[in-house]
Design an enzyme around this catalytic site. Sequence first.
Site, mmCIF file in Angstrom:
data_model
loop_
_atom_site.group_PDB
_atom_site.id
_atom_site.type_symbol
_atom_site.label_atom_id
_atom_site.label_comp_id
_atom_site.label_asym_id
_atom_site.label_seq_id
_atom_site.Cartn_x
_atom_site.Cartn_y
_atom_site.Cartn_z
ATOM 1 N N CYS A 206 21.833 36.886 44.550
ATOM 2 C CA CYS A 206 20.941 37.800 45.262
ATOM 3 C C CYS A 206 21.254 37.699 46.744
ATOM 4 O O CYS A 206 22.022 36.838 47.155
ATOM 5 C CB CYS A 206 19.486 37.455 45.001
ATOM 6 S SG CYS A 206 18.359 38.779 45.532
ATOM 7 N N CYS B 56 16.700 42.193 49.416
ATOM 8 C CA CYS B 56 17.684 41.808 48.393
ATOM 9 C C CYS B 56 18.893 42.733 48.325
ATOM 10 O O CYS B 56 19.495 42.899 47.265
ATOM 11 C CB CYS B 56 16.989 41.719 47.036
ATOM 12 S SG CYS B 56 15.627 40.531 47.038
ATOM 13 N N LYS C 213 11.232 41.177 36.268
ATOM 14 C CA LYS C 213 10.805 40.396 37.425
ATOM 15 C C LYS C 213 9.795 41.213 38.216
ATOM 16 O O LYS C 213 10.089 42.309 38.690
ATOM 17 C CB LYS C 213 12.020 40.067 38.302
ATOM 18 C CG LYS C 213 11.659 39.304 39.569
ATOM 19 C CD LYS C 213 12.894 38.865 40.333
ATOM 20 C CE LYS C 213 12.520 38.151 41.616
ATOM 21 N NZ LYS C 213 13.708 37.684 42.357
ATOM 22 N N GLU D 12 13.052 47.505 30.820
ATOM 23 C CA GLU D 12 14.012 46.805 31.694
ATOM 24 C C GLU D 12 14.853 45.817 30.881
ATOM 25 O O GLU D 12 16.054 45.692 31.085
ATOM 26 C CB GLU D 12 13.266 46.044 32.801
ATOM 27 C CG GLU D 12 12.712 46.934 33.910
ATOM 28 C CD GLU D 12 13.762 47.306 34.953
ATOM 29 O OE1 GLU D 12 14.960 47.030 34.761
ATOM 30 O OE2 GLU D 12 13.374 47.886 35.987
ATOM 31 N N LYS E 235 9.755 36.856 34.588
ATOM 32 C CA LYS E 235 9.376 36.073 35.768
ATOM 33 C C LYS E 235 8.301 36.782 36.551
ATOM 34 O O LYS E 235 8.444 37.977 36.774
ATOM 35 C CB LYS E 235 10.630 35.906 36.630
ATOM 36 C CG LYS E 235 10.440 35.181 37.914
ATOM 37 C CD LYS E 235 11.703 35.225 38.717
ATOM 38 C CE LYS E 235 11.392 34.644 40.069
ATOM 39 N NZ LYS E 235 12.447 34.870 41.010
ATOM 40 N N SER F 225 7.656 28.974 41.637
ATOM 41 C CA SER F 225 7.175 28.050 42.664
ATOM 42 C C SER F 225 5.653 28.000 42.793
ATOM 43 O O SER F 225 5.074 26.925 42.901
ATOM 44 C CB SER F 225 7.795 28.419 44.011
ATOM 45 O OG SER F 225 7.498 29.762 44.354
HETATM 46 C C1 PBG Z 1 15.349 35.672 45.014
HETATM 47 C C2 PBG Z 1 14.521 34.853 44.103
HETATM 48 C C3 PBG Z 1 13.147 34.606 44.218
HETATM 49 C C4 PBG Z 1 12.851 33.639 43.237
HETATM 50 C C5 PBG Z 1 14.025 33.373 42.549
HETATM 51 N N1 PBG Z 1 15.041 34.145 43.079
HETATM 52 C C6 PBG Z 1 12.155 35.053 45.185
HETATM 53 C C7 PBG Z 1 11.853 36.468 45.393
HETATM 54 O O1 PBG Z 1 12.217 37.348 44.637
HETATM 55 O O2 PBG Z 1 11.204 36.704 46.424
HETATM 56 C C8 PBG Z 1 11.497 33.025 43.033
HETATM 57 C C9 PBG Z 1 11.487 31.683 42.409
HETATM 58 C C10 PBG Z 1 10.223 30.922 42.560
HETATM 59 O O3 PBG Z 1 9.208 31.408 43.111
HETATM 60 O O4 PBG Z 1 10.205 29.773 42.101
HETATM 61 N N2 PBG Z 1 15.806 36.865 44.645
#
Ligand code: PBG
Length: 327
Positions: A123, A133, A199, A237, A252, A278
């Site tokens: 990304c 992104c 996502k 998707e 996710k 996270s």
């Molecule tokens: C980036 C990405 C993100 C996460 C994984 N890859 C953040 C976003 O899309 O802002 C999030 C992972 C997490 O919160 O643990 N493209």
Amino acid sequence: MPFPRQRPRRLRRSENLRRMVRETHQLSTDGLVSPIFLRDGKKIRREIVSMPGVFQMSLDVALEEAQQLHALKIPATILFGVPPRKRKNAKGSDAWSDRGLVQQASTLIKKHVPELVVIADTCFCEYTDHGHCGVLDAHRCVINDKTLENLAQTAVSQAKAGADIIAPSGMMDGMVAAIREGLDAAGLMETAIMAYSVKYASAFYGPFRDAADSAPVFGDRRQYQMDYHNALEGEREARLDVDEGADIVMVKPALAYMDLIQRVRAVVDVPVCAYNVSGEYSMVKAAAAKGWIDERRIVLESLTGLKRAGAGIVITYWAKDVARWLK
Ligand code: PBG
């Protein structure tokens, strides 16, 4: 005929009875993926304030981490590069540099711990100076098809460096097809693609953006990440990505989206991964630090729930703890 003939408690009377009728088997390290955040420097192991127990690491320390993961029987890691601000630009070109953090770490880990599966997050938000992104147009909107070219180039450089699996996380339309084409044209037919297919634009990524220094400088990601009111769109998707050649699809975040894990599991015939993100980690850590919950029991229950929902693979910041707890 229900109660008093039906008594579900009959099968809960002893540990062996419960064990005998269990529908999901005890969690193991199989299927767990442990993230690594990479930064410049030597001997650096910097804890992320909002994610206690998770560190940004320089390459030497990341290699030790990879060795530990392998020793703990964790099958895979996913790598995130956190370059210094001075290497960020409008396109995010450091993402496809052969000297980039993910490329160097992939080579190093595959050289010394060849069995550990290396997944490269693919990304641009960690690499662009605006934090979005992909490349932007005059209206600050991410240009889909221009970004696809850069994604393919990044994937090829990561795979050449040794990454086993490419994991595009930017939610661009056609990203799996573009990457598959790029990889195949470069002779990298064996490299797999794990797509962040379903996502959502989510507040649960808050702490990650500290960890990866990837918060957008303006606006948010709702023009490319999904609207959390939608579930059918998530199935779509996932199907599109499988049709484009995804080897694994991801849902996710995880815990507020168990319905999607279950629905996606039912509509595709490839492995399904859940990303225990996270924010899901930080909330439990904060409550555990206050003594309000039992971290270990909460984590084992949550991860087992993800398995029960249908996720064969789970990306989690607790992978090493789980390995130790289950010993
Ligand atoms: C980036 C990405 C993100 C996460 C994984 N890859 C953040 C976003 O899309 O802002 C999030 C992972 C997490 O919160 O643990 N493209």
